[in-house]
Design a protein around this motif. Structure first.
Motif, PDB file in Angstrom:
ATOM      1  N   LEU A 104       0.827  -1.182   0.043  1.00 38.39           N
ATOM      2  CA  LEU A 104      -0.003   0.053   0.014  1.00 38.39           C
ATOM      3  C   LEU A 104       0.850   1.123   0.037  1.00 38.39           C
ATOM      4  CD1 LEU A 104      -2.870  -0.932   2.610  1.00 38.39           C
ATOM      5  CD2 LEU A 104      -2.947  -0.570   0.036  1.00 38.39           C
ATOM      6  N   MET A 105       2.187   1.320   0.650  1.00 37.91           N
ATOM      7  CA  MET A 105       2.832   2.464   0.764  1.00 37.91           C
ATOM      8  C   MET A 105       3.539   2.581  -0.475  1.00 37.91           C
ATOM      9  SD  MET A 105       5.047   1.334   4.247  1.00 37.91           S
ATOM     10  CE  MET A 105       5.957   2.639   4.137  1.00 37.91           C
ATOM     11  N   LEU A 106       3.758   1.458  -1.374  1.00 36.07           N
ATOM     12  CA  LEU A 106       4.200   1.655  -2.829  1.00 36.07           C
ATOM     13  C   LEU A 106       3.096   2.325  -3.709  1.00 36.07           C
ATOM     14  CD1 LEU A 106       6.283   1.165  -5.003  1.00 36.07           C
ATOM     15  CD2 LEU A 106       5.329  -1.141  -5.191  1.00 36.07           C
ATOM     16  N   TRP A 107       1.896   1.690  -3.596  1.00 36.46           N
ATOM     17  CA  TRP A 107       0.706   2.210  -4.045  1.00 36.46           C
ATOM     18  C   TRP A 107       0.634   3.849  -3.810  1.00 36.46           C
ATOM     19  CZ3 TRP A 107      -5.009   0.265  -3.867  1.00 36.46           C
ATOM     20  CH2 TRP A 107      -5.527   0.783  -4.816  1.00 36.46           C
ATOM     21  N   GLY A 108       0.958   4.224  -2.585  1.00 35.04           N
ATOM     22  CA  GLY A 108       0.965   5.879  -2.108  1.00 35.04           C
ATOM     23  C   GLY A 108       1.815   6.727  -2.776  1.00 35.04           C
ATOM     24  N   LEU A 109       2.978   5.959  -3.496  1.00 38.01           N
ATOM     25  CA  LEU A 109       3.666   6.715  -4.070  1.00 38.01           C
ATOM     26  C   LEU A 109       2.925   7.401  -5.616  1.00 38.01           C
ATOM     27  CD1 LEU A 109       7.181   4.965  -3.834  1.00 38.01           C
ATOM     28  CD2 LEU A 109       6.339   7.061  -2.563  1.00 38.01           C
ATOM     29  N   GLY A 110       2.269   6.417  -5.978  1.00 36.04           N
ATOM     30  CA  GLY A 110       1.519   6.589  -7.398  1.00 36.04           C
ATOM     31  C   GLY A 110       0.470   7.759  -7.049  1.00 36.04           C
ATOM     32  N   PHE A 111      -0.277   7.741  -5.789  1.00 33.66           N
ATOM     33  CA  PHE A 111      -0.911   8.752  -5.395  1.00 33.66           C
ATOM     34  C   PHE A 111      -0.382  10.161  -5.233  1.00 33.66           C
ATOM     35  CE2 PHE A 111      -3.894   5.471  -4.554  1.00 33.66           C
ATOM     36  CZ  PHE A 111      -5.012   5.808  -5.082  1.00 33.66           C
TER      37      PHE A 111
END
Length: 220
Positions: A104-111
């Protein structure tokens, strides 16, 4: 002749210019304007963010398949084997959400990239989609990593307590209250996200300041 051409050009372009009254004035009008005039950019932006979500999707598909396999085998097992399988399924579920935290933290970079691009679209600023997307990650990665870590931990706490309630039928009042609190805290974190994430790209503030503002916005 040149003056006549310039006069006609000015008349033609001035008739195509927007007046202040024609520009979006409310949040609803800005929302409609974005999807009407920047639909292609929004679609590409969604695709770029989806690339950062791929590890989440792959992990959920893999671990969910393992959990389903355990569930399907329960009917054919003896009482002792069934208990062992239930414990394995419980452990797999906890593993699912523990591993989900860094993903989820990795996905947060996309956001982080998405919110910078959206800010520029809403404000009508010049935009280079790929460049601004990665600039958003570079400028805001710390705040987004922290927040998506909090969201991942919050989700794990809620799921852990819910699974505990499913496996324990003799719970006391305090245990039931703890489960209710764990669900409430996850809902609270999700609500705070609406205020936390936009602030990270609008203001140069510390995590504590943004969190405090988010709480105040939510209360009001």
């Amino acid at each position: 002749m040149g003056r006549l051409f310039n006069r006609k050009s000015q008349k033609r372009f001035s008739s195509a210019d927007f007046s202040a009254a024609q520009l979006p004035a409310t949040r609803k009008e800005v929302f409609i304007d974005l999807f009407s005039n920047s639909g292609g950019k929004m679609f590409k932006l969604s695709g770029m963010c989806a690339l950062f979500a791929l590890p989440v999707v792959i992990w959920l598909a893999y671990i969910s398949d393992a959990i389903v396999a355990v569930a399907k085998s329960l009917d054919t097992l003896s009482a002792v084997e069934r208990m062992a399988a239930l414990n394995r399924g419980y452990a797999l579920t906890n593993t699912k959400y523990i591993v989900l935290i860094p993903l989820l933290m990795l996905w947060g970079l996309g956001f982080a990239g998405v919110f910078r691009v959206l800010k520029k679209l809403v404000w009508g600023e010049g935009l280079l989609l790929s460049s601004d997307f990665f600039v958003g990650i570079k400028d805001n990665y710390k705040q987004f990593l922290i927040w998506f870590f909090i969201m991942g931990v919050s989700l794990f706490i809620m799921v852990f307590n819910y699974n505990y309630s499913q496996s324990n039928t003799a719970m006391g009042v305090l245990e039931k209250a703890g489960i209710a609190i764990s669900i409430a805290q996850f809902i609270l974190i999700c609500l705070l996200s609406m205020f936390y994430l936009p602030q990270t790209v609008l203001y140069n503030l510390t995590f504590a300041a943004i969190f405090k503002n988010s709480v105040l916005f939510l209360i009001k």
